[in-house]
Each structure stands twice: as C-alpha cells, then as structure tokens.
Design an enzyme around this catalytic site. Structure first.
Site, PDB file in Angstrom:
ATOM      1  N   PHE A   5      29.180  78.598 -37.897  1.00  0.00           N
ATOM      2  CA  PHE A   5      30.204  77.567 -37.893  1.00  0.00           C
ATOM      3  C   PHE A   5      29.540  76.201 -37.920  1.00  0.00           C
ATOM      4  O   PHE A   5      28.680  75.904 -37.089  1.00  0.00           O
ATOM      5  CB  PHE A   5      31.091  77.695 -36.645  1.00  0.00           C
ATOM      6  CG  PHE A   5      31.945  78.928 -36.668  1.00  0.00           C
ATOM      7  CD1 PHE A   5      33.269  78.855 -37.070  1.00  0.00           C
ATOM      8  CD2 PHE A   5      31.417  80.156 -36.307  1.00  0.00           C
ATOM      9  CE1 PHE A   5      34.057  79.994 -37.107  1.00  0.00           C
ATOM     10  CE2 PHE A   5      32.196  81.298 -36.340  1.00  0.00           C
ATOM     11  CZ  PHE A   5      33.520  81.222 -36.746  1.00  0.00           C
TER      12      PHE A   5
ATOM     13  N   CYS B  52      38.604  63.502 -37.358  1.00  0.00           N
ATOM     14  CA  CYS B  52      39.782  64.062 -38.008  1.00  0.00           C
ATOM     15  C   CYS B  52      40.726  62.925 -38.355  1.00  0.00           C
ATOM     16  O   CYS B  52      40.782  61.913 -37.650  1.00  0.00           O
ATOM     17  CB  CYS B  52      40.477  65.068 -37.083  1.00  0.00           C
ATOM     18  SG  CYS B  52      41.846  65.944 -37.889  1.00  0.00           S
TER      19      CYS B  52
ATOM     20  N   CYS C  53      46.518  65.965 -33.468  1.00  0.00           N
ATOM     21  CA  CYS C  53      47.493  66.970 -33.052  1.00  0.00           C
ATOM     22  C   CYS C  53      47.396  67.193 -31.546  1.00  0.00           C
ATOM     23  O   CYS C  53      46.300  67.348 -31.008  1.00  0.00           O
ATOM     24  CB  CYS C  53      47.243  68.275 -33.791  1.00  0.00           C
ATOM     25  SG  CYS C  53      47.309  68.091 -35.588  1.00  0.00           S
TER      26      CYS C  53
ATOM     27  N   CYS D 277      45.390  70.324 -30.356  1.00  0.00           N
ATOM     28  CA  CYS D 277      44.013  70.525 -30.825  1.00  0.00           C
ATOM     29  C   CYS D 277      43.105  70.889 -29.656  1.00  0.00           C
ATOM     30  O   CYS D 277      43.118  70.243 -28.614  1.00  0.00           O
ATOM     31  CB  CYS D 277      43.499  69.271 -31.521  1.00  0.00           C
ATOM     32  SG  CYS D 277      41.860  69.513 -32.251  1.00  0.00           S
ATOM     33  N   ASP D 278      42.310  71.947 -29.846  1.00  0.00           N
ATOM     34  CA  ASP D 278      41.413  72.402 -28.787  1.00  0.00           C
ATOM     35  C   ASP D 278      39.961  71.997 -29.049  1.00  0.00           C
ATOM     36  O   ASP D 278      39.046  72.538 -28.450  1.00  0.00           O
ATOM     37  CB  ASP D 278      41.513  73.925 -28.620  1.00  0.00           C
ATOM     38  CG  ASP D 278      41.109  74.694 -29.871  1.00  0.00           C
ATOM     39  OD1 ASP D 278      40.777  74.066 -30.891  1.00  0.00           O
ATOM     40  OD2 ASP D 278      41.131  75.934 -29.831  1.00  0.00           O
ATOM     41  N   THR D 279      39.762  71.051 -29.943  1.00  0.00           N
ATOM     42  CA  THR D 279      38.409  70.656 -30.328  1.00  0.00           C
ATOM     43  C   THR D 279      38.168  69.184 -30.035  1.00  0.00           C
ATOM     44  O   THR D 279      38.919  68.329 -30.487  1.00  0.00           O
ATOM     45  CB  THR D 279      38.188  70.908 -31.835  1.00  0.00           C
ATOM     46  OG1 THR D 279      38.471  72.275 -32.115  1.00  0.00           O
ATOM     47  CG2 THR D 279      36.763  70.607 -32.227  1.00  0.00           C
TER      48      THR D 279
ATOM     49  N   GLU E 228      37.977  75.558 -43.128  1.00  0.00           N
ATOM     50  CA  GLU E 228      39.207  75.483 -42.330  1.00  0.00           C
ATOM     51  C   GLU E 228      39.649  74.031 -42.327  1.00  0.00           C
ATOM     52  O   GLU E 228      38.960  73.172 -41.785  1.00  0.00           O
ATOM     53  CB  GLU E 228      38.947  75.975 -40.908  1.00  0.00           C
ATOM     54  CG  GLU E 228      38.574  77.446 -40.854  1.00  0.00           C
ATOM     55  CD  GLU E 228      38.287  77.935 -39.451  1.00  0.00           C
ATOM     56  OE1 GLU E 228      38.101  77.102 -38.534  1.00  0.00           O
ATOM     57  OE2 GLU E 228      38.257  79.159 -39.265  1.00  0.00           O
TER      58      GLU E 228
ATOM     59  N   HIS F 109      38.269  85.064 -30.248  1.00  0.00           N
ATOM     60  CA  HIS F 109      37.104  84.532 -29.527  1.00  0.00           C
ATOM     61  C   HIS F 109      37.484  84.054 -28.123  1.00  0.00           C
ATOM     62  O   HIS F 109      36.693  84.166 -27.195  1.00  0.00           O
ATOM     63  CB  HIS F 109      36.461  83.401 -30.333  1.00  0.00           C
ATOM     64  CG  HIS F 109      37.407  82.321 -30.748  1.00  0.00           C
ATOM     65  ND1 HIS F 109      38.409  82.517 -31.679  1.00  0.00           N
ATOM     66  CD2 HIS F 109      37.531  81.032 -30.346  1.00  0.00           C
ATOM     67  CE1 HIS F 109      39.097  81.405 -31.829  1.00  0.00           C
ATOM     68  NE2 HIS F 109      38.576  80.477 -31.028  1.00  0.00           N
TER      69      HIS F 109
END
Length: 181
Positions: free
Chosen positions: A24, A30, A34, A37-39, A93, A175
């Site tokens: 990855f 970005c 959002c 968003c978990d990032t 993605e 995951h």
C-alpha cells in the site's frame, strides 16, 4: 516528487481483491473532507518515483495499491510506467474526482455525495454506507458494486440493505476485523 504518508505491506482488506497480498502506497492530502474518513493523510515525506518503486520492490507481492488521502492528486503516467516496469499490478483507490492515468490496472471508486466524478473507467464501486440513497451509484460504468459498513459499526443495516437490493455485494474492512495493518 510525491507526498507519501506511508508505504506498508499487508493484505487488501476491502472489495474485490480482499485477502490479496499488496503493498500500500498511501499518498498525503485529499481534496474532500469526509466525516467518516479513517485516515490521517496530511503528513508525509516527499519521494521520487524511483524512491517509491525501490520501497515497493522490497516486498514479494505483485499488487500495489495506490491509496490516500486522494492518490489522484499525485499519480501520473511516469509513476505508473515505473511500477509496471518493476512488474507490479497497479490498483488505485480513489474518490473519483481526479483524472487517472489510463495505464492503471484496476480502479476502485469510492464516490462521495455531491462530488463530480472525472473517471473514464471504474472496475469497482465501493460505497461506505451511512443510510444514504446509493441507487444512483448503480448507474456508474463499473463491473462490481460493494457496500461497506462504516468502520464495522452498521454491518446489520448494510446486510439488510443488500438483501433488499441484491445488485450490491458486501465489503467488510477485514483488516480491522482481524486486526492486521
């Protein structure tokens, strides 16, 4: 130079390629914000295409997932060509708001309400389901359509929706469920 948040080796946890070993490459930044968003994707290090390919090539798998943030802000034909030259299969993605190089092997689009899509090709649509109307996404030119619970919290609701709308398939964040990076 491209701003990279992290590069790591794991298994694809979502969508069509769930369970597939992959490297990855998480890009920073970005163009959307959002709520779910978990990032954390603002921080990162600048890396050249050569540096990215060298890091990716340390791992034994063929699949590379370009993710983010929004990778479409950073990736270009040069990076895609360099990864292909290294024998890699490239999956992206994306939220779909940026034009991607046509040479990408697989496009996962996670469209967001109100965002204009600029993709010329979509292989799979993956929507985080929050109770919103997702029927319009079935009009996108994709081969596969996945609904995903938000951080594994509304799984029963998503399963119920899919049972009533069988055009969709379930995507779980595997995951997170089995606690792998």
């Amino acid at each position: 130079m491209k701003k990279i948040n992290e590069i790591f080796y794991s298994l694809q946890g979502e969508g069509y390629y769930t369970g597939t070993p992959a490297v990855f490459v998480r890009f920073s930044g970005c163009n959307l914000k959002c709520d779910f968003c978990d990032t954390r994707h603002e921080q990162g290090n600048l890396m050249s295409d050569e540096m990215i390919v060298a890091e990716v090539s340390k791992y034994p798998c063929r699949m590379v997932v370009l993710t983010g943030g929004e990778p479409g802000l950073w990736i270009d034909k040069g990076l895609v060509d360099a990864l292909h030259h290294a024998g890699k299969y490239i999956s992206v993605e994306t939220n779909g708001t940026c034009v991607l190089p046509s040479e990408v092997d697989w496009v996962t689009c996670s469209p967001k309400l109100g965002a204009d899509l600029r993709l010329t090709r979509i292989d799979e649509v993956k929507v985080v389901y929050l109770g919103q109307d997702v029927s319009a996404y079935l009009d996108l030119p994709a081969k596969h359509f996945f609904l995903q619970p938000c951080s594994c919290k509304n799984t029963a609701e998503v399963v119920g929706y899919i049972k009533m709308h069988p055009q969709w398939r379930l995507s779980l964040q595997t995951h997170k469920l089995i606690d792998i990076p």
